[in-house]
Motif scaffolding. Structure first.
Motif, PDB file in Angstrom:
ATOM      1  N   ASN A  25      25.161  -1.957  37.244  1.00  0.00           N
ATOM      2  CA  ASN A  25      24.618  -1.815  38.594  1.00  0.00           C
ATOM      3  C   ASN A  25      24.761  -0.399  39.152  1.00  0.00           C
ATOM      4  O   ASN A  25      23.992   0.002  40.021  1.00  0.00           O
ATOM      5  CB  ASN A  25      25.267  -2.819  39.551  1.00  0.00           C
ATOM      6  N   PHE A  26      25.733   0.364  38.659  1.00  0.00           N
ATOM      7  CA  PHE A  26      25.933   1.730  39.143  1.00  0.00           C
ATOM      8  C   PHE A  26      24.697   2.596  38.888  1.00  0.00           C
ATOM      9  O   PHE A  26      24.440   3.544  39.619  1.00  0.00           O
ATOM     10  CB  PHE A  26      27.166   2.365  38.489  1.00  0.00           C
ATOM     11  N   LYS A  27      23.914   2.268  37.857  1.00  0.00           N
ATOM     12  CA  LYS A  27      22.755   3.103  37.505  1.00  0.00           C
ATOM     13  C   LYS A  27      21.710   3.123  38.614  1.00  0.00           C
ATOM     14  O   LYS A  27      21.097   4.155  38.859  1.00  0.00           O
ATOM     15  CB  LYS A  27      22.138   2.630  36.190  1.00  0.00           C
ATOM     16  N   THR A  28      21.537   1.996  39.297  1.00  0.00           N
ATOM     17  CA  THR A  28      20.553   1.962  40.386  1.00  0.00           C
ATOM     18  C   THR A  28      21.066   2.691  41.623  1.00  0.00           C
ATOM     19  O   THR A  28      20.280   3.069  42.488  1.00  0.00           O
ATOM     20  CB  THR A  28      20.177   0.511  40.762  1.00  0.00           C
ATOM     21  N   GLN A  29      22.370   2.900  41.717  1.00  0.00           N
ATOM     22  CA  GLN A  29      22.973   3.596  42.852  1.00  0.00           C
ATOM     23  C   GLN A  29      23.172   5.087  42.586  1.00  0.00           C
ATOM     24  O   GLN A  29      23.539   5.835  43.480  1.00  0.00           O
ATOM     25  CB  GLN A  29      24.317   2.950  43.209  1.00  0.00           C
ATOM     26  N   SER A  30      22.941   5.513  41.368  1.00  0.00           N
ATOM     27  CA  SER A  30      23.173   6.899  40.973  1.00  0.00           C
ATOM     28  C   SER A  30      22.149   7.832  41.600  1.00  0.00           C
ATOM     29  O   SER A  30      20.951   7.546  41.604  1.00  0.00           O
ATOM     30  CB  SER A  30      23.112   7.003  39.448  1.00  0.00           C
ATOM     31  N   GLU A  88      26.379  10.071  38.722  1.00  0.00           N
ATOM     32  CA  GLU A  88      27.122  10.311  39.956  1.00  0.00           C
ATOM     33  C   GLU A  88      26.662   9.322  41.014  1.00  0.00           C
ATOM     34  O   GLU A  88      25.457   9.181  41.246  1.00  0.00           O
ATOM     35  CB  GLU A  88      26.925  11.747  40.432  1.00  0.00           C
ATOM     36  N   VAL A  89      27.636   8.652  41.629  1.00  0.00           N
ATOM     37  CA  VAL A  89      27.353   7.640  42.646  1.00  0.00           C
ATOM     38  C   VAL A  89      28.208   7.938  43.867  1.00  0.00           C
ATOM     39  O   VAL A  89      29.440   8.006  43.766  1.00  0.00           O
ATOM     40  CB  VAL A  89      27.661   6.216  42.124  1.00  0.00           C
ATOM     41  N   LYS A  90      27.562   8.107  45.016  1.00  0.00           N
ATOM     42  CA  LYS A  90      28.304   8.308  46.269  1.00  0.00           C
ATOM     43  C   LYS A  90      28.646   6.945  46.848  1.00  0.00           C
ATOM     44  O   LYS A  90      27.790   6.080  47.000  1.00  0.00           O
ATOM     45  CB  LYS A  90      27.476   9.104  47.268  1.00  0.00           C
ATOM     46  N   THR A  91      29.925   6.755  47.123  1.00  0.00           N
ATOM     47  CA  THR A  91      30.424   5.512  47.719  1.00  0.00           C
ATOM     48  C   THR A  91      31.352   5.904  48.865  1.00  0.00           C
ATOM     49  O   THR A  91      32.405   6.492  48.624  1.00  0.00           O
ATOM     50  CB  THR A  91      31.191   4.654  46.687  1.00  0.00           C
ATOM     51  N   SER A 123      44.627  13.336  47.618  1.00  0.00           N
ATOM     52  CA  SER A 123      46.047  12.994  47.546  1.00  0.00           C
ATOM     53  C   SER A 123      46.189  11.714  46.728  1.00  0.00           C
ATOM     54  O   SER A 123      45.242  10.939  46.598  1.00  0.00           O
ATOM     55  CB  SER A 123      46.647  12.791  48.948  1.00  0.00           C
ATOM     56  N   GLU A 124      47.356  11.487  46.166  1.00  0.00           N
ATOM     57  CA  GLU A 124      47.567  10.334  45.292  1.00  0.00           C
ATOM     58  C   GLU A 124      47.456   9.008  46.026  1.00  0.00           C
ATOM     59  O   GLU A 124      47.152   7.997  45.417  1.00  0.00           O
ATOM     60  CB  GLU A 124      48.918  10.446  44.583  1.00  0.00           C
ATOM     61  N   ASN A 125      47.707   9.000  47.332  1.00  0.00           N
ATOM     62  CA  ASN A 125      47.655   7.733  48.084  1.00  0.00           C
ATOM     63  C   ASN A 125      46.404   7.613  48.950  1.00  0.00           C
ATOM     64  O   ASN A 125      46.325   6.744  49.807  1.00  0.00           O
ATOM     65  CB  ASN A 125      48.924   7.551  48.925  1.00  0.00           C
ATOM     66  N   GLU A 126      45.405   8.453  48.706  1.00  0.00           N
ATOM     67  CA  GLU A 126      44.155   8.402  49.469  1.00  0.00           C
ATOM     68  C   GLU A 126      43.414   7.093  49.180  1.00  0.00           C
ATOM     69  O   GLU A 126      43.301   6.669  48.034  1.00  0.00           O
ATOM     70  CB  GLU A 126      43.278   9.591  49.070  1.00  0.00           C
ATOM     71  N   SER A 127      42.917   6.460  50.236  1.00  0.00           N
ATOM     72  CA  SER A 127      42.162   5.217  50.055  1.00  0.00           C
ATOM     73  C   SER A 127      40.685   5.542  49.814  1.00  0.00           C
ATOM     74  O   SER A 127      40.203   6.619  50.175  1.00  0.00           O
ATOM     75  CB  SER A 127      42.326   4.297  51.256  1.00  0.00           C
ATOM     76  N   PHE A 128      39.974   4.594  49.192  1.00  0.00           N
ATOM     77  CA  PHE A 128      38.553   4.767  48.898  1.00  0.00           C
ATOM     78  C   PHE A 128      37.909   3.398  48.744  1.00  0.00           C
ATOM     79  O   PHE A 128      38.583   2.402  48.478  1.00  0.00           O
ATOM     80  CB  PHE A 128      38.349   5.598  47.621  1.00  0.00           C
ATOM     81  N   GLU A 129      36.597   3.376  48.957  1.00  0.00           N
ATOM     82  CA  GLU A 129      35.832   2.136  48.794  1.00  0.00           C
ATOM     83  C   GLU A 129      35.674   1.838  47.308  1.00  0.00           C
ATOM     84  O   GLU A 129      35.393   2.734  46.511  1.00  0.00           O
ATOM     85  CB  GLU A 129      34.442   2.279  49.412  1.00  0.00           C
ATOM     86  N   LYS A 130      35.823   0.556  46.952  1.00  0.00           N
ATOM     87  CA  LYS A 130      35.649   0.146  45.565  1.00  0.00           C
ATOM     88  C   LYS A 130      34.342  -0.630  45.426  1.00  0.00           C
ATOM     89  O   LYS A 130      34.224  -1.734  45.930  1.00  0.00           O
ATOM     90  CB  LYS A 130      36.834  -0.715  45.115  1.00  0.00           C
ATOM     91  N   PRO A 131      33.360  -0.043  44.735  1.00  0.00           N
ATOM     92  CA  PRO A 131      32.091  -0.742  44.541  1.00  0.00           C
ATOM     93  C   PRO A 131      32.270  -1.981  43.653  1.00  0.00           C
ATOM     94  O   PRO A 131      33.231  -2.070  42.888  1.00  0.00           O
ATOM     95  CB  PRO A 131      31.198   0.298  43.863  1.00  0.00           C
ATOM     96  N   ASN A 132      31.322  -2.922  43.734  1.00  0.00           N
ATOM     97  CA  ASN A 132      31.461  -4.188  43.013  1.00  0.00           C
ATOM     98  C   ASN A 132      31.388  -4.039  41.497  1.00  0.00           C
ATOM     99  O   ASN A 132      31.801  -4.927  40.771  1.00  0.00           O
ATOM    100  CB  ASN A 132      30.425  -5.211  43.502  1.00  0.00           C
ATOM    101  N   TRP A 133      30.883  -2.942  40.982  1.00  0.00           N
ATOM    102  CA  TRP A 133      30.806  -2.727  39.534  1.00  0.00           C
ATOM    103  C   TRP A 133      32.086  -2.107  38.961  1.00  0.00           C
ATOM    104  O   TRP A 133      32.210  -1.926  37.762  1.00  0.00           O
ATOM    105  CB  TRP A 133      29.592  -1.867  39.161  1.00  0.00           C
TER     106      TRP A 133
END
Length: 155
Positions: free
Chosen positions: A14-19, A92-95, A121-131
């Motif tokens: 699915n990441f390919k369609t978001q790239s 490359e996928v922007k999330t 930073s090592e404890n930085e949070s980020f969105e996790k895509p479903n793929w």
């Protein structure tokens, strides 16, 4: 010049369609010592030489230095590399506020898809895509330098 990065397996295409961007990468290693690796890379038609230091104990960070070199220099250095040149496409996928770099491997590493995200930073949070699948940060067998020595199809 400290790189903070997390690695994940990818559980769908699915990441390919978001790239928003993709390019071919061919890379080899002049040195794959665990304390330092020296990589030569062709990213489409741009050459790079990169030196990476040993990873921190948790595998999240390590020293990285990179310099652009000519295509001719990269091709010449690739001839000197250890066996096991890596061939892949990077997407490359922007999330959220981050960019995931997803590598789809070919050749002896065909079937392996790894996503990486660089953090400040090592404890930085980020969105996790479903793929995004299992985290493999710090698992050395997933490092490109190790995939060049023991490819995915030999596991």
């Amino acid at each position: 010049m400290i790189e903070i990065e997390r690695k994940f397996l990818v559980n769908s295409n699915n990441f390919k369609t978001q790239s928003y961007n993709s390019f071919k990468i061919k890379q080899g290693f002049l040195n794959t010592h665990k304390e330092r690796t020296v990589r030569v890379r062709l990213k489409d038609d741009i050459g790079y030489i990169t030196v990476k230091g040993a990873s921190s104990k948790n595998g999240l960070s390590r020293f990285e230095w990179e310099k652009e070199i000519t295509t001719n220099e990269a091709n010449s250095l690739l001839k000197l590399c250890e066996n096991g040149v890596i061939d892949k496409t990077r997407y490359e996928v922007k999330t959220g506020n981050h960019i995931f770099e997803i590598d789809e491997f070919y050749g002896e590493n065909a079937g392996l898809i790894i996503a990486e995200i660089e953090l400040t930073s090592e404890n930085e949070s980020f969105e996790k895509p479903n793929w995004l699948g299992k985290e493999v940060t710090g698992e050395i067998k997933y490092y490109n330098s190790q995939l060049s020595i023991i490819p995915f199809n030999k596991w």
